[in-house]
Design a protein around this motif. Structure first.
Motif, PDB file in Angstrom:
ATOM      1  N   LEU A  24       0.870  17.964   6.354  1.00 28.77           N
ATOM      2  CA  LEU A  24       1.215  17.090   5.237  1.00 28.77           C
ATOM      3  C   LEU A  24       1.622  15.716   5.754  1.00 28.77           C
ATOM      4  O   LEU A  24       1.231  14.694   5.184  1.00 28.77           O
ATOM      5  CB  LEU A  24       2.349  17.714   4.410  1.00 28.77           C
ATOM      6  CG  LEU A  24       2.875  16.879   3.237  1.00 28.77           C
ATOM      7  CD1 LEU A  24       1.750  16.558   2.245  1.00 28.77           C
ATOM      8  CD2 LEU A  24       4.018  17.591   2.543  1.00 28.77           C
ATOM      9  N   GLU A  25       2.378  15.690   6.842  1.00 31.87           N
ATOM     10  CA  GLU A  25       2.831  14.421   7.394  1.00 31.87           C
ATOM     11  C   GLU A  25       1.651  13.540   7.816  1.00 31.87           C
ATOM     12  O   GLU A  25       1.613  12.352   7.507  1.00 31.87           O
ATOM     13  CB  GLU A  25       3.766  14.655   8.593  1.00 31.87           C
ATOM     14  CG  GLU A  25       5.101  15.259   8.216  1.00 31.87           C
ATOM     15  CD  GLU A  25       5.055  16.759   7.924  1.00 31.87           C
ATOM     16  OE1 GLU A  25       4.020  17.426   8.187  1.00 31.87           O
ATOM     17  OE2 GLU A  25       6.056  17.271   7.403  1.00 31.87           O
ATOM     18  N   VAL A  26       0.686  14.129   8.512  1.00 34.32           N
ATOM     19  CA  VAL A  26      -0.493  13.375   8.942  1.00 34.32           C
ATOM     20  C   VAL A  26      -1.285  12.916   7.727  1.00 34.32           C
ATOM     21  O   VAL A  26      -1.751  11.774   7.671  1.00 34.32           O
ATOM     22  CB  VAL A  26      -1.371  14.209   9.897  1.00 34.32           C
ATOM     23  CG1 VAL A  26      -2.716  13.548  10.143  1.00 34.32           C
ATOM     24  CG2 VAL A  26      -0.645  14.441  11.213  1.00 34.32           C
ATOM     25  N   TYR A  27      -1.425  13.781   6.734  1.00 39.13           N
ATOM     26  CA  TYR A  27      -2.166  13.430   5.520  1.00 39.13           C
ATOM     27  C   TYR A  27      -1.526  12.225   4.827  1.00 39.13           C
ATOM     28  O   TYR A  27      -2.207  11.266   4.458  1.00 39.13           O
ATOM     29  CB  TYR A  27      -2.214  14.635   4.580  1.00 39.13           C
ATOM     30  CG  TYR A  27      -3.063  14.425   3.353  1.00 39.13           C
ATOM     31  CD1 TYR A  27      -4.447  14.508   3.427  1.00 39.13           C
ATOM     32  CD2 TYR A  27      -2.489  14.135   2.121  1.00 39.13           C
ATOM     33  CE1 TYR A  27      -5.249  14.312   2.304  1.00 39.13           C
ATOM     34  CE2 TYR A  27      -3.278  13.936   0.995  1.00 39.13           C
ATOM     35  CZ  TYR A  27      -4.651  14.029   1.097  1.00 39.13           C
ATOM     36  OH  TYR A  27      -5.435  13.829  -0.010  1.00 39.13           O
ATOM     37  N   LEU A  28      -0.191  12.265   4.690  1.00 40.31           N
ATOM     38  CA  LEU A  28       0.509  11.155   4.040  1.00 40.31           C
ATOM     39  C   LEU A  28       0.432   9.882   4.878  1.00 40.31           C
ATOM     40  O   LEU A  28       0.301   8.786   4.329  1.00 40.31           O
ATOM     41  CB  LEU A  28       1.956  11.540   3.757  1.00 40.31           C
ATOM     42  CG  LEU A  28       2.137  12.638   2.704  1.00 40.31           C
ATOM     43  CD1 LEU A  28       3.600  13.050   2.607  1.00 40.31           C
ATOM     44  CD2 LEU A  28       1.601  12.194   1.356  1.00 40.31           C
ATOM     45  N   GLN A  29       0.523  10.026   6.199  1.00 36.13           N
ATOM     46  CA  GLN A  29       0.371   8.852   7.061  1.00 36.13           C
ATOM     47  C   GLN A  29      -1.004   8.223   6.873  1.00 36.13           C
ATOM     48  O   GLN A  29      -1.135   7.003   6.781  1.00 36.13           O
ATOM     49  CB  GLN A  29       0.565   9.229   8.532  1.00 36.13           C
ATOM     50  CG  GLN A  29       1.994   9.541   8.892  1.00 36.13           C
ATOM     51  CD  GLN A  29       2.123  10.143  10.288  1.00 36.13           C
ATOM     52  OE1 GLN A  29       1.131  10.471  10.925  1.00 36.13           O
ATOM     53  NE2 GLN A  29       3.354  10.291  10.741  1.00 36.13           N
ATOM     54  N   ASN A  30      -2.024   9.064   6.797  1.00 35.78           N
ATOM     55  CA  ASN A  30      -3.387   8.565   6.592  1.00 35.78           C
ATOM     56  C   ASN A  30      -3.518   7.839   5.263  1.00 35.78           C
ATOM     57  O   ASN A  30      -4.144   6.780   5.183  1.00 35.78           O
ATOM     58  CB  ASN A  30      -4.409   9.706   6.669  1.00 35.78           C
ATOM     59  CG  ASN A  30      -4.578  10.235   8.075  1.00 35.78           C
ATOM     60  OD1 ASN A  30      -4.199   9.599   9.051  1.00 35.78           O
ATOM     61  ND2 ASN A  30      -5.147  11.415   8.181  1.00 35.78           N
ATOM     62  N   LEU A  31      -2.925   8.408   4.203  1.00 35.04           N
ATOM     63  CA  LEU A  31      -2.973   7.759   2.890  1.00 35.04           C
ATOM     64  C   LEU A  31      -2.274   6.404   2.921  1.00 35.04           C
ATOM     65  O   LEU A  31      -2.796   5.414   2.388  1.00 35.04           O
ATOM     66  CB  LEU A  31      -2.322   8.643   1.823  1.00 35.04           C
ATOM     67  CG  LEU A  31      -3.096   9.868   1.364  1.00 35.04           C
ATOM     68  CD1 LEU A  31      -2.250  10.671   0.363  1.00 35.04           C
ATOM     69  CD2 LEU A  31      -4.410   9.474   0.728  1.00 35.04           C
ATOM     70  N   GLN A  34      -4.344   3.976   4.956  1.00 39.30           N
ATOM     71  CA  GLN A  34      -5.525   3.563   4.193  1.00 39.30           C
ATOM     72  C   GLN A  34      -5.150   2.493   3.179  1.00 39.30           C
ATOM     73  O   GLN A  34      -5.846   1.495   3.024  1.00 39.30           O
ATOM     74  CB  GLN A  34      -6.151   4.761   3.477  1.00 39.30           C
ATOM     75  CG  GLN A  34      -7.334   4.388   2.604  1.00 39.30           C
ATOM     76  CD  GLN A  34      -7.857   5.561   1.787  1.00 39.30           C
ATOM     77  OE1 GLN A  34      -7.307   6.648   1.841  1.00 39.30           O
ATOM     78  NE2 GLN A  34      -8.898   5.339   1.035  1.00 39.30           N
ATOM     79  N   ASP A  35      -4.058   2.714   2.483  1.00 38.02           N
ATOM     80  CA  ASP A  35      -3.624   1.746   1.489  1.00 38.02           C
ATOM     81  C   ASP A  35      -3.259   0.423   2.149  1.00 38.02           C
ATOM     82  O   ASP A  35      -3.617  -0.644   1.649  1.00 38.02           O
ATOM     83  CB  ASP A  35      -2.444   2.304   0.697  1.00 38.02           C
ATOM     84  CG  ASP A  35      -2.082   1.419  -0.476  1.00 38.02           C
ATOM     85  OD1 ASP A  35      -2.970   1.199  -1.337  1.00 38.02           O
ATOM     86  OD2 ASP A  35      -0.941   0.944  -0.535  1.00 38.02           O
ATOM     87  N   ALA A  36      -2.573   0.495   3.282  1.00 30.93           N
ATOM     88  CA  ALA A  36      -2.183  -0.722   3.991  1.00 30.93           C
ATOM     89  C   ALA A  36      -3.396  -1.465   4.542  1.00 30.93           C
ATOM     90  O   ALA A  36      -3.469  -2.686   4.487  1.00 30.93           O
ATOM     91  CB  ALA A  36      -1.213  -0.382   5.124  1.00 30.93           C
ATOM     92  N   ASP A  37      -4.364  -0.728   5.055  1.00 32.60           N
ATOM     93  CA  ASP A  37      -5.557  -1.335   5.649  1.00 32.60           C
ATOM     94  C   ASP A  37      -6.633  -1.626   4.617  1.00 32.60           C
ATOM     95  O   ASP A  37      -7.561  -2.378   4.875  1.00 32.60           O
ATOM     96  CB  ASP A  37      -6.175  -0.405   6.698  1.00 32.60           C
ATOM     97  CG  ASP A  37      -5.293  -0.213   7.907  1.00 32.60           C
ATOM     98  OD1 ASP A  37      -4.333  -0.995   8.080  1.00 32.60           O
ATOM     99  OD2 ASP A  37      -5.559   0.734   8.671  1.00 32.60           O
ATOM    100  N   ASP A  38      -6.519  -0.967   3.464  1.00 32.73           N
ATOM    101  CA  ASP A  38      -7.552  -1.062   2.434  1.00 32.73           C
ATOM    102  C   ASP A  38      -8.887  -0.572   2.951  1.00 32.73           C
ATOM    103  O   ASP A  38      -9.940  -1.066   2.584  1.00 32.73           O
ATOM    104  CB  ASP A  38      -7.668  -2.485   1.914  1.00 32.73           C
ATOM    105  CG  ASP A  38      -7.668  -2.541   0.411  1.00 32.73           C
ATOM    106  OD1 ASP A  38      -7.965  -3.616  -0.102  1.00 32.73           O
ATOM    107  OD2 ASP A  38      -7.401  -1.517  -0.243  1.00 32.73           O
ATOM    108  N   GLY A  39      -8.835   0.428   3.829  1.00 33.29           N
ATOM    109  CA  GLY A  39     -10.042   1.007   4.392  1.00 33.29           C
ATOM    110  C   GLY A  39      -9.974   2.510   4.320  1.00 33.29           C
ATOM    111  O   GLY A  39      -9.042   3.072   3.750  1.00 33.29           O
TER     112      GLY A  39
END
Length: 90
Positions: A24-31, A34-39
């Motif tokens: 869950l931690e990795v999933y949330l970090q990825n989200l 993604q939002d920060a990078d817009d990618g």
């Protein structure tokens, strides 16, 4: 950082993380990334996924042989339990 989410949201996110094969931690970090990078989100590498397991093994103090024996015993217990269940359902 602490984020409070409704229980249902956490359960849904855990399912999505499991489907993606990450914690869950990795999933949330990825989200968040993604939002920060817009990618697109970064996929966890096998090394990322195995890092906590390797750390736990190192901290356990077990030798490789002891760990192998532990896994073999657990696998045998599961097999025995499955055989008992098969026998009771016939």
């Amino acid at each position: 950082m602490t984020v409070y989410l409704p229980r249902e949201t956490v359960l849904t996110l855990r399912e999505k993380a499991a489907s993606a094969g990450v914690t869950l931690e990795v999933y949330l970090q990825n989200l968040a990334q993604q939002d920060a990078d817009d990618g697109p989100p970064r996929s966890a590498t096998l090394d990322d996924i195995l890092a906590p397991i390797r750390e736990g093994f190192a901290e356990s103090g077990l030798s490789e042989d002891e760990l192998t024996n532990l896994f073999e015993e657990a696998r045998e217990e599961v097999w025995q339990e499955q055989q008992k269940q098969k026998g009771s359902s016939e």
